[in-house]
Structure formats: C-alpha cells, structure tokens
Design an enzyme around this catalytic site. Structure first.
Site, PDB file in Angstrom:
ATOM      1  N   ARG A 295    -131.847  42.076  93.894  1.00 28.58           N
ATOM      2  CA  ARG A 295    -131.704  43.323  93.580  1.00 28.58           C
ATOM      3  C   ARG A 295    -133.172  44.409  93.286  1.00 28.58           C
ATOM      4  NH1 ARG A 295    -125.511  43.160  92.010  1.00 28.58           N
ATOM      5  NH2 ARG A 295    -125.499  41.122  92.349  1.00 28.58           N
TER       6      ARG A 295
ATOM      7  N   ASP B 295    -114.697  43.154  80.865  1.00 25.62           N
ATOM      8  CA  ASP B 295    -113.568  41.630  80.868  1.00 25.62           C
ATOM      9  C   ASP B 295    -113.925  40.920  81.338  1.00 25.62           C
ATOM     10  OD1 ASP B 295    -112.662  42.965  83.164  1.00 25.62           O
ATOM     11  OD2 ASP B 295    -110.527  42.741  82.689  1.00 25.62           O
ATOM     12  N   GLY B 296    -114.830  41.394  82.155  1.00 24.35           N
ATOM     13  CA  GLY B 296    -115.671  40.060  83.273  1.00 24.35           C
ATOM     14  C   GLY B 296    -114.537  39.668  85.263  1.00 24.35           C
TER      15      GLY B 296
ATOM     16  N   GLY C 208    -126.817  42.613  84.588  1.00 21.54           N
ATOM     17  CA  GLY C 208    -126.585  41.693  84.878  1.00 21.54           C
ATOM     18  C   GLY C 208    -125.743  41.442  85.492  1.00 21.54           C
TER      19      GLY C 208
ATOM     20  N   ASP D 172    -129.529  48.559  91.360  1.00 19.59           N
ATOM     21  CA  ASP D 172    -128.904  46.864  90.928  1.00 19.59           C
ATOM     22  C   ASP D 172    -127.960  46.973  91.968  1.00 19.59           C
ATOM     23  OD1 ASP D 172    -127.359  49.448  89.907  1.00 19.59           O
ATOM     24  OD2 ASP D 172    -125.841  47.714  89.511  1.00 19.59           O
TER      25      ASP D 172
ATOM     26  N   ARG E  97    -119.850  39.986  85.750  1.00 16.35           N
ATOM     27  CA  ARG E  97    -117.993  39.140  86.026  1.00 16.35           C
ATOM     28  C   ARG E  97    -118.485  38.816  87.086  1.00 16.35           C
ATOM     29  NH1 ARG E  97    -114.821  43.962  89.628  1.00 16.35           N
ATOM     30  NH2 ARG E  97    -116.386  45.869  89.620  1.00 16.35           N
TER      31      ARG E  97
HETATM   32  P1  AMP Z   1    -121.032  47.121  89.693  1.00 11.92           P
HETATM   33  O1  AMP Z   1    -120.238  49.101  89.746  1.00 11.92           O
HETATM   34  O2  AMP Z   1    -119.727  46.360  90.161  1.00 11.92           O
HETATM   35  O3  AMP Z   1    -122.084  46.975  90.961  1.00 11.92           O
HETATM   36  O4  AMP Z   1    -121.274  46.670  88.133  1.00 11.92           O
HETATM   37  C1  AMP Z   1    -121.947  47.002  87.533  1.00 11.92           C
HETATM   38  C2  AMP Z   1    -122.859  46.430  86.242  1.00 11.92           C
HETATM   39  O5  AMP Z   1    -121.311  46.965  85.488  1.00 11.92           O
HETATM   40  C3  AMP Z   1    -122.662  45.406  86.447  1.00 11.92           C
HETATM   41  O6  AMP Z   1    -123.720  44.652  85.447  1.00 11.92           O
HETATM   42  C4  AMP Z   1    -121.800  44.912  86.397  1.00 11.92           C
HETATM   43  O7  AMP Z   1    -121.953  42.695  86.171  1.00 11.92           O
HETATM   44  C5  AMP Z   1    -121.066  45.181  85.144  1.00 11.92           C
HETATM   45  N1  AMP Z   1    -118.926  44.832  85.026  1.00 11.92           N
HETATM   46  C6  AMP Z   1    -118.239  45.514  85.972  1.00 11.92           C
HETATM   47  N2  AMP Z   1    -117.663  45.411  85.685  1.00 11.92           N
HETATM   48  C7  AMP Z   1    -117.232  44.839  84.665  1.00 11.92           C
HETATM   49  C8  AMP Z   1    -116.351  43.686  84.365  1.00 11.92           C
HETATM   50  N3  AMP Z   1    -114.424  43.765  85.155  1.00 11.92           N
HETATM   51  N4  AMP Z   1    -116.195  43.383  83.073  1.00 11.92           N
HETATM   52  C9  AMP Z   1    -118.001  43.211  83.005  1.00 11.92           C
HETATM   53  N5  AMP Z   1    -118.736  43.799  83.407  1.00 11.92           N
HETATM   54  C10 AMP Z   1    -118.386  44.839  84.664  1.00 11.92           C
HETATM   55 MG    MG Z   2    -123.425  45.884  91.473  1.00 11.45          MG
END
Ligand code: AMP
Ligand code: MG
Length: 473
Positions: free
Chosen positions: A180, A121-122, A86, A245, A89
């Site tokens: 996705r 941390d979002g 999900g 995803d 961030r």
């Molecule tokens: P990504 O690698 O950007 O495709 O992210 C994979 C998952 O990790 C997704 O669910 C993102 O929302 C979550 N995510 C990545 N970075 C953060 C962050 N700094 N804080 C919270 N969730 C994160």
């Molecule tokens: Mg992603």
C-alpha cells in the site's frame, strides 16, 4: 485429491521488520459458505473437499508451504497520519504464481488478533465478508482491477459488534499484492532508508518491471490510480475509505469496507457512516487519490541523491494527475454515451448529461443502460430535460460506428445495489444463503440482459433505500 497450493512467498523473504510472523487463530466450527472454483483454477489450486477448504480458509489448518504473516504498514486515515496500522485482523498465507505467471497474494481477513490489532478483536462478522465477496467479484466482472474473493467461511463463533453478537466469518482474498502507499509511509516515517530501498525494489520488480527509477515508478503508479478511479466513477462506485493504507500500488481496488454503488446520481453522494465531512464522496475521489499519490511521492524522495530535483520532478508528476484522471474519465464516459474516442470537445456533452441526471434524480446505472435501448427519457423526473440533450447527442453519434453495441458493453445492467446487498446480509445472518448465491451469479455477467433477474436491476423502493453503510470493523 486433497487441497494443494504451490506457494512461493517472496514477501516472507523480506527483512523481519516488514511483518510479524504468526499463524491465524483457529476458529470453533468452520463451515464453507462459498469457494470460487474458477479463481482457484486460475491460481493452480487443487481444491479438495468442503471440510478441508473450510479448515484451510478459516486458518484452522495451514496448507503446506504457507508462511503466514501480518504485514506492517502506516497510513493517513481521513487525513491524519497513523505511523503504525498493519494487518490487525488479517494474515497473508503466502503467494502463488498463477497460470499466467503473475504473482498473487492469498490472504485471510478476519483471521484473529495480531501484534497490529491495537484494541480490535482481529475478527470480522459475516456482513462485511459477504459484502466484500459480492462487490469485489462484481468489480472484477465489470472489468475493474480489484482484489478477488477466493472463499468465504463461517467461523461458528460470534463477533461482538452489537448486543447479542453476530455470526463471524473469514474472507480469503487474492490480490496482486497488499503493498500500500501506507507500506512506504511506514518505513519513510521511521527514516529507515534501507527498508525503503528494499520495499521499493520489491515493488518495482513485482508491479513495475518496465520501470527503473523511483520517478518512473511514481509516474506509472499515478497512471494506474488515475485510470482506476476513473473506472470507479464510470460505474458509480464509492470506495468509502480511501485512506493511504487502502491504496494498493498494484492499482487494484482493495479493502472494501463501507463501499457502495450510487443508485440516484448525485456527485456529492456519501454512504459511509464514518465519513462525516464527505472526504471520500463520489466526486471527491478524483481529488483524494491525487492527495494519496502526493504522499507516495513524498516517501520516494529520500531514495534520491539530489532530493531537491526529485521534489520538483515529483511535484510535476502529481500536478499532472488531475488531467490524467479527467482524460480517462472522458474516455470512459464517452464510451457510455457511444463515443469510441471522446475528445476534449465532447466533455461538455458528457457533463451536460450528468448535470441533467443530477437535476432529475436519475438512477445512474439504469439511465446509461437505457441509452442504447432508446428509453432513457423515462428515467428523468422531467423527460424534456433529456430531450433537450438528446438532439445534440444524436448529431454527435452520427459520426460513430456501432455506438449501440459500444454502449451495451460500457453500461452494465447489474451492479451490487446497496439495498440488495443489505437484504442478502440479513438473509445470510438468518441462515439463508440463496440471495448471496444469486447475487454472485447474476453479477458475474453484468452486461447481459437477464430477464429472470429484473428485480436486481431495479432501484430501491423508498422504504428500501440504504442511507448509510458501515465498516464492519
Ligand atoms: P480498515 O478500515 O479495514 O482498512 O482497517 C484499518 C486498520 O484497522 C487496519 O490496521 C486494520 O487491520 C485494523 N482493524 C480493522 N478492524 C479490526 C479488528 N476487528 N481487529 C483488529 N484490527 C482491526
Ligand atoms: Mg484497510
């Protein structure tokens, strides 16, 4: 005139379990880094002034009509299934119908924690935000389907990814949707058939209006991904995190993380620091996307009354995908060497060139760009390796009309080279955004000769080579 966005939020009208409604978390001192006025005009957005843009695209001020939410999805990450990922961030502000009548998401990345954040941390720091801005806009200019960058805003808050903290930023991005393969997996894994049907119908109507059945949607989605990945290969792009995803059903490139363009051509090139086994290496992308689409096919099976028949038909569709990728790849690489319509008989000519390029440490972009100029042999450590290929190529080219022009349009002079992207980030963190602005400007016209920007077309000096790229999460 103050900012206005004419929202029409179809995803927010789906059932509650598709998302978590929440506002972005405000930031301390939003400051606009860049706003994409051309894209805003395409979306029918009236911009307003810089402070207002900063406030809105930092998430500090909700524009009227927004229905902010974090989308639920699952996904296979490096082959392992996570039933709940999900938007951890990111916030979908809402959707607009653009000037051409196409539905587009407006989405903030780095907008604060959500119920899907797990330990994160979002937030995002400025490096990945500016990288995504530059690379996604460059991809668009290269004619490759992609999410777009609408705005980058500095938050005025530190983000802690290394000692001392790094400047935080938010990217406002635009995509045809953020649905996705992992969105389907989320409901399939829960055996929530009602939600799966609803998601299927939403996706069909939004992205595949000419398709009626799950099988037709699957075949069309496979075709889009086959073409997309072939386009990546044709410019030396390595996505870096082709998790399910991060595979968008719209057929757009999304979720730019540790992505990179190759300088020196080698088929097993990997940049991502988290890709220890090369799962998402340059040439493996054509295999991984088939695997990802097999996961999508699996999600669609429960939508059928006769599931055995569906499994059989979907298996055939997935098995046909490598040939589709190869057909697109051949066509695109054919154009790169001047052929209007490369046939299977031309494949050895293309592959022979690539093999020689790999053996001779050729710069991928500059070698193809040099073909129409006639000085490609200079790119080879052993120029006679090119001469040996050239005679057969010239013989084949004799049958083509205007091959020089075709090559000039198929082979960009400018790609976002890693070392330039890294240098740009370093400058931006120190407060100098001129290299960022320059990259965005030059990369908007990748096929034009731009003598003032010759330095951006040069491969890295040995001391400038970037070996590893990072997600920035
Ligand atoms: P990504 O690698 O950007 O495709 O992210 C994979 C998952 O990790 C997704 O669910 C993102 O929302 C979550 N995510 C990545 N970075 C953060 C962050 N700094 N804080 C919270 N969730 C994160
Ligand atoms: Mg992603």
């Amino acid at each position: 005139m103050s900012l206005s966005i004419d929202f029409d939020n179809s995803y927010a009208r789906l059932p509650d379990r598709f998302y978590a409604r929440l506002d972005p978390t405000p930031v301390q001192a939003p400051r606009l880094i860049r706003f994409n006025h051309d894209l805003a005009a395409e979306l029918g957005i009236t911009p307003g002034d810089a402070d207002e843009l900063a406030a809105v695209f930092a998430g500090n001020r909700l524009p009227e009509g927004a229905a902010p939410l974090a989308q639920a999805y699952a996904g296979h990450q490096f082959g392992g299934f996570s039933p709940q990922l999900g938007d951890g961030r990111a916030t979908l502000l809402g959707e607009v119908l653009d000037r051409a009548g196409r539905r587009r998401d407006i989405h903030l990345k780095g907008s604060g924690p959500t119920p899907f954040s797990r330990m994160g941390d979002g937030r995002a720091w400025m490096g990945p935000v500016l990288r995504e801005y530059v690379v996604s806009e460059a991809m668009h200019a290269l004619g490759i389907p992609t999410s777009r960058a609408l705005a980058a805003v500095a938050t005025g808050e530190p983000v802690f990814r290394e000692a001392g903290g790094l400047p935080g930023a938010i990217l406002a991005r635009v995509a045809s949707s953020h649905i996705r393969v992992g969105t389907f997996q989320y409901f399939a894994a829960r055996r929530d058939l009602d939600a799966l049907r609803t998601l299927f119908e939403h996706t069909r109507a939004r992205h595949f209006p000419d398709c009626a059945t799950p099988q037709e949607v699957l075949e069309a989605a496979i075709e889009r991904q086959a073409k997309l990945v072939a386009q990546w290969l044709s410019v030396g792009f390595i996505h870096g995190v082709m998790n399910t995803d991060n595979t968008a059903l719209s057929g757009e490139t999304i979720d730019y993380g540790p992505c990179a363009f190759m300088d020196t051509y080698h088929p097993v090139t990997v940049f991502s620091s988290i890709d220890a086994h090369g799962r998402y290496a340059y040439d493996n992308q054509a295999r991984v996307i088939v695997w990802n689409m097999a996961q999508f096919a699996t999600c669609l099976v429960p939508l059928n009354d006769d599931q055995d028949a569906a499994v059989e038909a979907y298996t055939r569709a997935v098995h046909a995908m490598p040939d589709r990728i190869e057909a697109h790849r051949r066509h695109l690489f054919g154009r790169k060497i001047g052929l209007a319509q490369a046939t299977a008989e031309d494949a050895p000519l293309i592959d022979d060139l690539l093999q020689r390029m790999a053996d001779n440490q050729c710069d991928f972009t500059n070698t193809f760009r040099a073909l129409h100029r006639g000085d490609a042999r200079d790119q080879f450590t052993d120029p006679t390796a090119f001469d040996a290929w050239e005679s057969g190529w010239r013989a084949r080219l004799a049958a083509e009309e205007d091959p020089q022009d075709r090559m000039a349009r198929a082979n960009p002079a400018f790609i976002p080279r890693n070392h330039r992207v890294e240098q740009m980030i370093e400058a931006a963190v120190a407060g100098d955004f001129a290299p960022f602005e320059r990259l965005v400007t030059v990369l908007a016209h990748p096929h034009d000769d731009q003598p003032d920007a010759d330095d951006l077309a040069r491969p890295p000096a040995p001391s400038e080579i970037v070996e590893r790229t990072f997600c920035g999460t």
